[in-house]
Design a protein around this motif. Sequence first.
Motif, PDB file in Angstrom:
ATOM      1  N   ASN A   1     -19.548  10.671 -35.165  1.00  0.00           N
ATOM      2  CA  ASN A   1     -18.211  11.054 -35.625  1.00  0.00           C
ATOM      3  C   ASN A   1     -18.014  12.577 -35.675  1.00  0.00           C
ATOM      4  N   GLU A   2     -18.882  13.302 -34.988  1.00  0.00           N
ATOM      5  CA  GLU A   2     -18.715  14.751 -34.893  1.00  0.00           C
ATOM      6  C   GLU A   2     -17.849  15.089 -33.675  1.00  0.00           C
ATOM      7  N   LEU A   3     -17.379  16.333 -33.614  1.00  0.00           N
ATOM      8  CA  LEU A   3     -16.577  16.793 -32.486  1.00  0.00           C
ATOM      9  C   LEU A   3     -17.320  17.938 -31.800  1.00  0.00           C
ATOM     10  N   PRO A   4     -18.303  17.619 -30.962  1.00  0.00           N
ATOM     11  CA  PRO A   4     -19.091  18.665 -30.308  1.00  0.00           C
ATOM     12  C   PRO A   4     -18.231  19.528 -29.391  1.00  0.00           C
ATOM     13  N   ILE A   5     -18.552  20.796 -29.320  1.00  0.00           N
ATOM     14  CA  ILE A   5     -17.807  21.746 -28.495  1.00  0.00           C
ATOM     15  C   ILE A   5     -18.755  22.385 -27.481  1.00  0.00           C
ATOM     16  N   VAL A   6     -18.349  22.430 -26.230  1.00  0.00           N
ATOM     17  CA  VAL A   6     -19.127  23.071 -25.175  1.00  0.00           C
ATOM     18  C   VAL A   6     -18.615  24.499 -25.022  1.00  0.00           C
ATOM     19  N   THR A   7     -19.489  25.453 -25.168  1.00  0.00           N
ATOM     20  CA  THR A   7     -19.088  26.857 -25.081  1.00  0.00           C
ATOM     21  C   THR A   7     -19.265  27.444 -23.684  1.00  0.00           C
ATOM     22  N   ASP A   8     -19.962  26.742 -22.828  1.00  0.00           N
ATOM     23  CA  ASP A   8     -20.186  27.245 -21.468  1.00  0.00           C
ATOM     24  C   ASP A   8     -18.878  27.199 -20.666  1.00  0.00           C
ATOM     25  N   LYS A   9     -18.484  28.335 -20.080  1.00  0.00           N
ATOM     26  CA  LYS A   9     -17.204  28.425 -19.375  1.00  0.00           C
ATOM     27  C   LYS A   9     -17.170  27.591 -18.106  1.00  0.00           C
ATOM     28  N   THR A  10     -18.308  27.388 -17.479  1.00  0.00           N
ATOM     29  CA  THR A  10     -18.313  26.616 -16.234  1.00  0.00           C
ATOM     30  C   THR A  10     -17.864  25.177 -16.452  1.00  0.00           C
ATOM     31  N   PHE A  11     -18.033  24.682 -17.664  1.00  0.00           N
ATOM     32  CA  PHE A  11     -17.610  23.312 -17.954  1.00  0.00           C
ATOM     33  C   PHE A  11     -16.092  23.169 -17.889  1.00  0.00           C
ATOM     34  N   THR A  12     -15.371  24.257 -18.171  1.00  0.00           N
ATOM     35  CA  THR A  12     -13.902  24.212 -18.162  1.00  0.00           C
ATOM     36  C   THR A  12     -13.326  24.152 -16.756  1.00  0.00           C
ATOM     37  N   TYR A  13     -14.141  24.420 -15.753  1.00  0.00           N
ATOM     38  CA  TYR A  13     -13.624  24.431 -14.380  1.00  0.00           C
ATOM     39  C   TYR A  13     -13.117  23.057 -13.945  1.00  0.00           C
ATOM     40  N   PHE A  14     -13.764  21.980 -14.417  1.00  0.00           N
ATOM     41  CA  PHE A  14     -13.423  20.642 -13.942  1.00  0.00           C
ATOM     42  C   PHE A  14     -12.042  20.179 -14.409  1.00  0.00           C
ATOM     43  N   GLY A  15     -11.605  20.660 -15.543  1.00  0.00           N
ATOM     44  CA  GLY A  15     -10.283  20.286 -16.044  1.00  0.00           C
ATOM     45  C   GLY A  15      -9.291  21.418 -15.954  1.00  0.00           C
ATOM     46  N   GLY A  16      -9.728  22.551 -15.382  1.00  0.00           N
ATOM     47  CA  GLY A  16      -8.839  23.701 -15.283  1.00  0.00           C
ATOM     48  C   GLY A  16      -8.800  24.257 -13.878  1.00  0.00           C
ATOM     49  N   PHE A  17      -9.254  25.493 -13.723  1.00  0.00           N
ATOM     50  CA  PHE A  17      -9.225  26.150 -12.423  1.00  0.00           C
ATOM     51  C   PHE A  17     -10.594  26.753 -12.110  1.00  0.00           C
ATOM     52  N   ILE A  18     -10.987  26.643 -10.862  1.00  0.00           N
ATOM     53  CA  ILE A  18     -12.175  27.345 -10.385  1.00  0.00           C
ATOM     54  C   ILE A  18     -11.762  28.782 -10.085  1.00  0.00           C
ATOM     55  N   PRO A  19     -12.485  29.780 -10.565  1.00  0.00           N
ATOM     56  CA  PRO A  19     -12.105  31.178 -10.317  1.00  0.00           C
ATOM     57  C   PRO A  19     -11.865  31.458  -8.832  1.00  0.00           C
ATOM     58  N   GLY A  20     -10.696  32.036  -8.553  1.00  0.00           N
ATOM     59  CA  GLY A  20     -10.344  32.361  -7.173  1.00  0.00           C
ATOM     60  C   GLY A  20      -9.533  31.290  -6.476  1.00  0.00           C
ATOM     61  N   ILE A  21      -9.447  30.094  -7.068  1.00  0.00           N
ATOM     62  CA  ILE A  21      -8.665  28.992  -6.489  1.00  0.00           C
ATOM     63  C   ILE A  21      -7.492  28.700  -7.424  1.00  0.00           C
ATOM     64  N   PRO A  22      -6.255  28.970  -6.995  1.00  0.00           N
ATOM     65  CA  PRO A  22      -5.103  28.850  -7.900  1.00  0.00           C
ATOM     66  C   PRO A  22      -4.587  27.431  -8.124  1.00  0.00           C
TER      67      PRO A  22
ATOM     68  N   LEU B   1     -26.172  16.686 -30.923  1.00  0.00           N
ATOM     69  CA  LEU B   1     -25.563  16.658 -32.259  1.00  0.00           C
ATOM     70  C   LEU B   1     -25.892  17.940 -33.008  1.00  0.00           C
ATOM     71  N   GLY B   2     -24.869  18.489 -33.639  1.00  0.00           N
ATOM     72  CA  GLY B   2     -25.090  19.668 -34.473  1.00  0.00           C
ATOM     73  C   GLY B   2     -25.605  20.879 -33.725  1.00  0.00           C
ATOM     74  N   GLY B   3     -25.320  20.959 -32.428  1.00  0.00           N
ATOM     75  CA  GLY B   3     -25.784  22.086 -31.640  1.00  0.00           C
ATOM     76  C   GLY B   3     -24.844  23.272 -31.731  1.00  0.00           C
ATOM     77  N   ASP B   4     -25.211  24.332 -31.023  1.00  0.00           N
ATOM     78  CA  ASP B   4     -24.402  25.547 -31.034  1.00  0.00           C
ATOM     79  C   ASP B   4     -23.393  25.582 -29.902  1.00  0.00           C
ATOM     80  N   GLY B   5     -23.291  24.507 -29.129  1.00  0.00           N
ATOM     81  CA  GLY B   5     -22.342  24.439 -28.027  1.00  0.00           C
ATOM     82  C   GLY B   5     -22.930  24.845 -26.693  1.00  0.00           C
ATOM     83  N   ALA B   6     -24.139  25.383 -26.694  1.00  0.00           N
ATOM     84  CA  ALA B   6     -24.781  25.777 -25.442  1.00  0.00           C
ATOM     85  C   ALA B   6     -25.264  24.530 -24.692  1.00  0.00           C
ATOM     86  N   LEU B   7     -25.246  24.605 -23.373  1.00  0.00           N
ATOM     87  CA  LEU B   7     -25.656  23.467 -22.563  1.00  0.00           C
ATOM     88  C   LEU B   7     -27.145  23.198 -22.717  1.00  0.00           C
ATOM     89  N   LYS B   8     -27.485  21.967 -23.036  1.00  0.00           N
ATOM     90  CA  LYS B   8     -28.881  21.555 -23.143  1.00  0.00           C
ATOM     91  C   LYS B   8     -29.314  20.741 -21.928  1.00  0.00           C
TER      92      LYS B   8
END
Length: 360
Positions: A170-191, A110-117
């Motif tokens: 009721n907050e909307l936490p945001i993850v700033t680590d790019k590796t987290f986006t791989y699971f719902g997007g694309f792994i670099p190098g894999i189209p 809660l109330g973090g800076d988005g970095a993975l804890k």
Amino acid sequence: MTDRRKADASGAFADLFRKQIFIPIAALLLLTVFNLAVDPSFFKVTLGTNSAGNPVLTGYLMTILDYGSEVAILAIGMTLVTAASGGQDISVGAAVAIAGSVILRVLVGLGGDGALKAPIIVGFLAACLVAMFFGAFNGVLVAIFKIQPMVATLILYTAGRSIAAWINNNELPIVTDKTFTYFGGFIPGIPVPTPFFLAVVCVIITMLVLKFTNLGLYTQAVGINASSSRLNGLNPTFIKWLSFVILGLCVAVVALIKTSRLSTINYSVIAKDIEMDAILAVALGGNVLSGGRFNIMASILGAYVIQFLTTTLYKFNVSSDALPAYKAVVVIVLVVISAPAVKEKLSGLGKRLTKQREVA
């Protein structure tokens, strides 16, 4: 010789019609022919780059693979729930919101800076435990208290999104680590979209479990006749309960994909109406909605067909508010086709046509 070949072809078609896989294949062919006739560019796939500069495949087919994989994963658990309990779980959308909220709470707090804890795997495992707990809760209501599945899961359907918001105050936490986006997007190098690979992994695990255990046989036996299965040494209560727990695991995987796509969560919108798509995928797969016989692969194919339909409607600028109406028409058609009386008449018609050809 020609007449014999025609008779053999008619018999083969009749056999195919009786198989569960016939309905999703027919729907897939129908959508394919429609899009080829109206706009062949629908099937165009191009290699481009995303915002990170990595090569990715784009096009409507990639959209189908991407978002259809979410429905396919849920369809695995929904098929088992339907087969064992003779009903459906309408709370999976709300459960996805809860599991997604747990992932974000564990990862950034809660109330973090988005970095993975915490490592992403820890957040995912926490979501699995929570989703399985709520699946077990639904399973207890259905298996022990004998409440009709849709009514039992209506509780979580109603309260789930409020619980999800409460988990993160009721907050909307945001993850700033790019590796987290791989699971719902694309792994670099894999189209190819990552959700497709996650769906493949889930399918492989499920098929291995069904092959090397008696889960499939027990599930069908309980769904067909719980009393008879009990007399044969099975525990119908446990089988029904277990099916809801397995669906909970599927929910956790989808929650990881959903939260990864935006690196945050919207409690009221995330996975909205996805339970309807999962149920429709099971129906489109030709599975008996009253329980018993099931086909996991047919449900998975049905999931991608549902996404095929959704993508087609979006392509022709159909409003998102109108999508449920179109899907309702599909449900009506499926229910009618799946009705025993209709199947019997169509089967009788096929036999008569085959006999007439043989006589001719």
